[in-house]
Design an enzyme around this catalytic site. Structure first.
Site, mmCIF file in Angstrom:
data_model
loop_
_atom_site.group_PDB
_atom_site.id
_atom_site.type_symbol
_atom_site.label_atom_id
_atom_site.label_comp_id
_atom_site.label_asym_id
_atom_site.label_seq_id
_atom_site.Cartn_x
_atom_site.Cartn_y
_atom_site.Cartn_z
ATOM 1 N N ASP A 30 76.884 78.977 9.515
ATOM 2 C CA ASP A 30 78.051 78.803 8.660
ATOM 3 C C ASP A 30 79.209 78.265 9.508
ATOM 4 O O ASP A 30 79.430 78.715 10.634
ATOM 5 C CB ASP A 30 78.444 80.146 8.027
ATOM 6 C CG ASP A 30 79.374 79.983 6.844
ATOM 7 O OD1 ASP A 30 78.969 80.318 5.725
ATOM 8 O OD2 ASP A 30 80.529 79.515 7.044
ATOM 9 N N ASN A 87 76.055 85.160 -2.957
ATOM 10 C CA ASN A 87 77.177 85.109 -3.892
ATOM 11 C C ASN A 87 76.711 84.275 -5.091
ATOM 12 O O ASN A 87 76.241 83.150 -4.926
ATOM 13 C CB ASN A 87 78.395 84.467 -3.226
ATOM 14 C CG ASN A 87 78.966 85.342 -2.125
ATOM 15 O OD1 ASN A 87 78.898 86.558 -2.202
ATOM 16 N ND2 ASN A 87 79.533 84.723 -1.092
ATOM 17 N N GLY A 93 82.562 84.704 -5.564
ATOM 18 C CA GLY A 93 82.932 83.957 -4.360
ATOM 19 C C GLY A 93 82.039 82.778 -4.044
ATOM 20 O O GLY A 93 82.178 82.173 -2.978
ATOM 21 N N GLN A 94 81.110 82.445 -4.957
ATOM 22 C CA GLN A 94 80.270 81.279 -4.680
ATOM 23 C C GLN A 94 81.119 80.013 -4.763
ATOM 24 O O GLN A 94 81.830 79.789 -5.752
ATOM 25 C CB GLN A 94 79.095 81.190 -5.676
ATOM 26 C CG GLN A 94 78.117 80.068 -5.308
ATOM 27 C CD GLN A 94 76.885 80.016 -6.211
ATOM 28 O OE1 GLN A 94 76.781 80.745 -7.202
ATOM 29 N NE2 GLN A 94 75.955 79.134 -5.869
ATOM 30 N N HIS A 100 72.230 79.717 -1.607
ATOM 31 C CA HIS A 100 72.142 79.969 -0.165
ATOM 32 C C HIS A 100 72.275 81.457 0.076
ATOM 33 O O HIS A 100 73.083 82.136 -0.560
ATOM 34 C CB HIS A 100 73.242 79.214 0.601
ATOM 35 C CG HIS A 100 74.609 79.379 0.024
ATOM 36 N ND1 HIS A 100 75.039 78.678 -1.087
ATOM 37 C CD2 HIS A 100 75.634 80.196 0.369
ATOM 38 C CE1 HIS A 100 76.270 79.040 -1.383
ATOM 39 N NE2 HIS A 100 76.663 79.970 -0.528
ATOM 40 N N HIS A 102 73.448 84.185 2.718
ATOM 41 C CA HIS A 102 74.191 84.433 3.955
ATOM 42 C C HIS A 102 73.425 85.504 4.717
ATOM 43 O O HIS A 102 73.176 86.591 4.172
ATOM 44 C CB HIS A 102 75.585 84.986 3.667
ATOM 45 C CG HIS A 102 76.505 84.071 2.913
ATOM 46 N ND1 HIS A 102 77.537 83.379 3.516
ATOM 47 C CD2 HIS A 102 76.567 83.750 1.596
ATOM 48 C CE1 HIS A 102 78.198 82.680 2.601
ATOM 49 N NE2 HIS A 102 77.631 82.885 1.428
HETATM 50 P P1 AMP Z 1 79.690 80.706 -0.773
HETATM 51 O O1 AMP Z 1 81.178 80.918 -0.771
HETATM 52 O O2 AMP Z 1 78.879 81.954 -0.936
HETATM 53 O O3 AMP Z 1 79.285 79.624 -1.759
HETATM 54 O O4 AMP Z 1 79.326 80.185 0.681
HETATM 55 C C1 AMP Z 1 79.523 78.881 1.085
HETATM 56 C C2 AMP Z 1 79.566 78.914 2.576
HETATM 57 O O5 AMP Z 1 79.335 77.603 3.057
HETATM 58 C C3 AMP Z 1 80.895 79.373 3.160
HETATM 59 O O6 AMP Z 1 80.710 80.545 3.940
HETATM 60 C C4 AMP Z 1 81.353 78.186 4.007
HETATM 61 O O7 AMP Z 1 81.978 78.574 5.194
HETATM 62 C C5 AMP Z 1 80.042 77.465 4.248
HETATM 63 N N1 AMP Z 1 80.144 76.030 4.500
HETATM 64 C C6 AMP Z 1 80.893 75.126 3.844
HETATM 65 N N2 AMP Z 1 80.673 73.896 4.329
HETATM 66 C C7 AMP Z 1 79.742 74.029 5.317
HETATM 67 C C8 AMP Z 1 79.107 73.122 6.213
HETATM 68 N N3 AMP Z 1 79.362 71.803 6.183
HETATM 69 N N4 AMP Z 1 78.227 73.605 7.105
HETATM 70 C C9 AMP Z 1 77.969 74.935 7.167
HETATM 71 N N5 AMP Z 1 78.526 75.846 6.335
HETATM 72 C C10 AMP Z 1 79.411 75.403 5.436
#
Ligand code: AMP
Length: 114
Positions: A30, A87, A93-94, A100, A102
């Protein structure tokens, strides 16, 4: 999906710090880590969220969970404990609508999460 960030990472069109590629799943760090280990595990195929993925019912959710554990082992957090978070929906919070997991570990994790 052409406008999906994680599809672009899967396609290697957007760079990412990839830690594991396991069959139909890909794992990368992340960019905004919330723990010493914070890895995202995605199916290579586009599914909007965990519920949609589960409904696809083709074993992909199993593959994803196995990949999460493989990441935890590789990162050295499998023994100390780790958390897998999906999420699901904006209210949870998605922000990226390509499912994906975490995988978080490497520090004490409070419960319940905020
Ligand atoms: P969510 O908020 O559960 O949808 O998680 C999305 C996650 O993607 C967040 O924790 C971001 O920090 C992460 N994220 C966004 N852009 C990137 C990227 N280019 N590479 C890796 N992680 C990312």
């Amino acid at each position: 999906m052409s406008d999906c960030l994680f599809c672009k990472i899967v396609a290697k069109e957007v760079p990412a710090d990839i830690v594991l590629e396991a069959g139909r799943a890909l794992a990368f760090r992340d960019v905004n880590p919330q723990a010493p280990t914070h890895v995202l595990v995605v199916p290579k195929a586009h599914h909007e969220n965990a519920a949609v993925l589960a409904a696809a019912d083709d074993g992909l959710a199993d593959d994803l969970l196995k990949a999460c554990h493989a990441v935890a082992v590789q990162e050295g957090v499998a023994e100390t404990g780790y958390r897998i978070v999906f999420n699901t929906g904006p209210g949870a919070g998605q922000t990226v609508f390509h499912v994906h997991a975490h995988v978080l570990g490497g520090r004490g994790l409070t419960w319940p999460p905020g």
